[in-house]
Enzyme design. Structure first.
Site, PDB file in Angstrom:
ATOM      1  CE  LYS A  11       0.667   1.191   4.621  1.00  0.00           C
ATOM      2  NZ  LYS A  11       1.409   2.345   5.117  1.00  0.00           N
ATOM      3  CG  ASP A 133      -0.817  -0.235   8.559  1.00  0.00           C
ATOM      4  OD1 ASP A 133      -1.555   0.582   9.136  1.00  0.00           O
ATOM      5  OD2 ASP A 133       0.321   0.041   8.136  1.00  0.00           O
TER       6      ASP A 133
END
Ligand code: C5P
Length: 283
Positions: A11, A133
């Site tokens: 990401k 995350d």
């Protein structure tokens, strides 16, 4: 099924602002996470007992500290399953980069374990306990992440198919707790309470407004520790990036390009200058 192969995408954070600090020291965030095409590959195979990990990168721990190990154990414990797994981790996502490599691997292990050992275990509640995350990687795409990163709202970002991303990663990685600690020392007093309407900004199809508003509060402490981050950003802009910013707690920097050709050339020329660089698409 006895064996499964899957990829674990990285990401980038297209926006990251710290909005507060919890009593346990964790930071409250308003961040937009974007899944990109750069990915690790994981091969998982059922074994009668134990969790065995092999990895293509020697510096990655293979014991309980590895987030894949934590994820496999959390799943087997929660589902009450007697069994084990062998995990082969083929790394492509740089570590210490702010690209969520370990968290994405952990989310991929959770998904794979559910296929190898089916149960009705809720993966999101396990993901939160493994790392802030990890829930994002179960969801993927583009998400506004709040809380410490675990409160997810998928958002619409129609322009993402017109953008190309180039990663530039200094040799040195950064430690997430260290960067948050330095943020507390350097910038805590500048924490904001009013934020942009991020879902509206990303849905607006107004890329110049998006580029103008891109901001990462962790960039200041990270550049203080590792000035090469600023050099990587400058290199991306010189290669024609429309915008460039550090991702997460660093040390990787990304550039966004509206021209695929410029992006591919930028990745090549940055690599030629001895800096790790990857061309990626936004997913
Ligand atoms: O959750 P994760 O293990 O990825 O976080 C690593 C460290 O980063 C935490 O122990 C904490 O020091 C810091 N952190 C934070 N605020 C967040 C996420 C991480 O302070 N929202």
């Amino acid at each position: 099924m006895e064996k499964i192969t899957l990829s674990a995408n990285a990401k980038i954070n297209l926006y990251l602002r710290v909005s507060g600090i919890r009593e346990d020291g964790y930071h409250l965030l308003k961040t937009v996470m974007q899944e990109i095409s750069l990915a690790d590959t994981l091969e998982l195979e059922k074994i009668p007992f134990g969790i065995a990990i092999v990895c293509t990168k020697p510096q990655i721990p293979l014991n309980e500290k590895n987030l894949c190990h934590k994820a496999a154990k959390a799943y087997l414990d929660a589902a009450g399953i007697e069994g084990g797994v062998k995990i082969k981790l083929i790394k492509a996502i740089p570590d210490g980069a702010g690209m969520g490599g370990g968290s994405s691997d952990a989310a991929a292990v959770l998904k794979a374990m559910k296929v190898l050992y089916p149960s009705d275990t809720d993966l999101f509640s396990l993901a939160e306990k493994i790392g802030a995350d990890v829930p994002f990687f179960l969801e993927g795409g583009t998400c506004l992440c709040e809380g410490i990163g675990e409160v997810l709202t998928p958002i619409s970002f129609p322009d993402k198919k017109t953008l190309f991303c180039v990663i530039a990663k200094p040799k040195e990685g950064l430690s997430t707790p260290k960067i948050f600690g330095l943020f507390d020392e350097m910038a805590k007093n500048e924490m904001q309470e009013n934020f942009l309407d991020l879902p509206a900004l990303f849905a607006s199809k107004n890329l110049s407004a998006l580029f103008e508003n891109m901001k990462n509060d962790l960039e200041l402490p990270a550049v203080f520790l590792l000035p090469k981050i600023a050099e990587c950003k400058e290199a991306l802009l010189l290669c024609g990036a429309d915008a460039a910013m550090m991702t997460g707690s660093g040390s990787a920097v990304f550039g966004l390009f509206s021209s695929e050709e410029k992006a591919r050339k930028a990745a090549f020329s940055i690599r030629e200058n001895g800096i790790e660089s990857h061309f990626c698409t936004l997913l």
